[in-house]
Write an enzyme that holds these catalytic residues in place. Sequence first.
Site, PDB file in Angstrom:
ATOM      1  N   ASP A  82       2.383  -4.356 -20.824  1.00  0.00           N
ATOM      2  CA  ASP A  82       3.315  -5.446 -20.465  1.00  0.00           C
ATOM      3  C   ASP A  82       3.018  -6.035 -19.086  1.00  0.00           C
ATOM      4  O   ASP A  82       3.328  -7.194 -18.820  1.00  0.00           O
ATOM      5  CB  ASP A  82       4.761  -4.930 -20.468  1.00  0.00           C
ATOM      6  CG  ASP A  82       5.373  -4.911 -21.869  1.00  0.00           C
ATOM      7  OD1 ASP A  82       6.401  -4.238 -22.044  1.00  0.00           O
ATOM      8  OD2 ASP A  82       4.785  -5.560 -22.766  1.00  0.00           O
ATOM      9  N   HIS A 114       0.920   5.805  -0.990  1.00  0.00           N
ATOM     10  CA  HIS A 114       0.286   7.027  -1.472  1.00  0.00           C
ATOM     11  C   HIS A 114       1.193   7.632  -2.538  1.00  0.00           C
ATOM     12  O   HIS A 114       1.430   8.836  -2.561  1.00  0.00           O
ATOM     13  CB  HIS A 114       0.101   8.021  -0.323  1.00  0.00           C
ATOM     14  CG  HIS A 114      -0.751   7.504   0.795  1.00  0.00           C
ATOM     15  ND1 HIS A 114      -1.000   8.216   1.938  1.00  0.00           N
ATOM     16  CD2 HIS A 114      -1.401   6.337   0.958  1.00  0.00           C
ATOM     17  CE1 HIS A 114      -1.779   7.513   2.759  1.00  0.00           C
ATOM     18  NE2 HIS A 114      -2.029   6.357   2.180  1.00  0.00           N
ATOM     19  N   HIS A 139       0.866  -1.179   0.000  1.00  0.00           N
ATOM     20  CA  HIS A 139       0.000   0.000   0.000  1.00  0.00           C
ATOM     21  C   HIS A 139       0.900   1.225   0.000  1.00  0.00           C
ATOM     22  O   HIS A 139       1.839   1.312   0.809  1.00  0.00           O
ATOM     23  CB  HIS A 139      -0.892   0.044   1.231  1.00  0.00           C
ATOM     24  CG  HIS A 139      -1.586   1.380   1.412  1.00  0.00           C
ATOM     25  ND1 HIS A 139      -2.439   1.899   0.466  1.00  0.00           N
ATOM     26  CD2 HIS A 139      -1.535   2.293   2.422  1.00  0.00           C
ATOM     27  CE1 HIS A 139      -2.901   3.071   0.882  1.00  0.00           C
ATOM     28  NE2 HIS A 139      -2.363   3.336   2.060  1.00  0.00           N
ATOM     29  N   HIS A 179      -7.897   7.934  -1.516  1.00  0.00           N
ATOM     30  CA  HIS A 179      -6.959   7.358  -0.530  1.00  0.00           C
ATOM     31  C   HIS A 179      -5.607   7.094  -1.178  1.00  0.00           C
ATOM     32  O   HIS A 179      -4.680   7.891  -1.037  1.00  0.00           O
ATOM     33  CB  HIS A 179      -7.551   6.080   0.072  1.00  0.00           C
ATOM     34  CG  HIS A 179      -6.658   5.469   1.120  1.00  0.00           C
ATOM     35  ND1 HIS A 179      -6.947   4.303   1.777  1.00  0.00           N
ATOM     36  CD2 HIS A 179      -5.466   5.876   1.642  1.00  0.00           C
ATOM     37  CE1 HIS A 179      -5.987   4.016   2.642  1.00  0.00           C
ATOM     38  NE2 HIS A 179      -5.065   4.961   2.574  1.00  0.00           N
ATOM     39  N   TYR A 201      -7.684 -10.477 -17.532  1.00  0.00           N
ATOM     40  CA  TYR A 201      -8.268  -9.845 -16.363  1.00  0.00           C
ATOM     41  C   TYR A 201      -9.785  -9.977 -16.379  1.00  0.00           C
ATOM     42  O   TYR A 201     -10.469  -9.767 -15.419  1.00  0.00           O
ATOM     43  CB  TYR A 201      -7.834  -8.374 -16.346  1.00  0.00           C
ATOM     44  CG  TYR A 201      -8.573  -7.473 -15.391  1.00  0.00           C
ATOM     45  CD1 TYR A 201      -8.975  -6.204 -15.793  1.00  0.00           C
ATOM     46  CD2 TYR A 201      -8.866  -7.876 -14.103  1.00  0.00           C
ATOM     47  CE1 TYR A 201      -9.639  -5.367 -14.914  1.00  0.00           C
ATOM     48  CE2 TYR A 201      -9.531  -7.048 -13.225  1.00  0.00           C
ATOM     49  CZ  TYR A 201      -9.914  -5.789 -13.632  1.00  0.00           C
ATOM     50  OH  TYR A 201     -10.572  -4.949 -12.777  1.00  0.00           O
TER      51      TYR A 201
END
Length: 229
Positions: A119, A96, A94, A168, A226
């Site tokens: 890619d 920012h 995670h 976020h 995906y």
Amino acid sequence: MLEELKKRVYEANMLLPKYKLITFTWGNVSEIDPETGYFAIKPSGVEYDELTPDDMVIMDLEGNKIEGKYNPSSDTATHIEIYKGMPDVKGIVHTHSPWATSWAQAGRGIPCYGTTHADYMYGEIPCVRNLTKEEIEEAYEKNTGVLIVDHFKDTEYMAMPAVLCKNHGTFTWGKNAKDAVHNAVVLEEVAKMAARTEMLNPQVQPAPQELQDKHYYRKHGANAYYGQK
Ligand SMILES: O=C(CO)[C@@H](O)[C@H](O)COP(=O)(O)O
């Protein structure tokens, strides 16, 4: 075994400042041991230049601390939800990071404008919605993870190892902590290039699908995609 895991997670966390993905403590990396179900994660609020391998906190998937003198990252609940809901994920990051977080703050997914993106990530990098007032009040970090898992369930989520959380920041994942960091670096680079692409040509369209397919499948094989299973 846990010492090795803590060392790998420490080394992966130290790549975040190396690749300029974080300022101060604005990020965290974890990796899970599939045999025990325990994972190591960066401690909360500890400066990166003070971190040692022994500072990594060992947790289980119920949120119990198994080992460690510090509190685990404040995003631990999100990591737990991802490990539980997306079981192929063995490492999570995670951050920012500024360019990707700017797309998250704008509430936009990142279109695939070129082969660098294609890619590594198949299609538009999604931005998941904000939590509702009730979800925030109920369990902010847990529900951030619930939203991410809900978005990616029934997809080949290892073909899209990145997500933006509106207002976020970013979460990326991989087959281990180092792979998840690699995907965090790719995400930030792709976010920067895409923002500049749109600045240079506001009418720009995503790269042709056949180009995206060629580049993604060449690296990951034709059965990786995906889309919905
Ligand atoms: O988004 C936040 C805080 O708003 C967190 O992601 C922090 O940026 C990292 O917190 P720790 O891992 O040090 O608890």
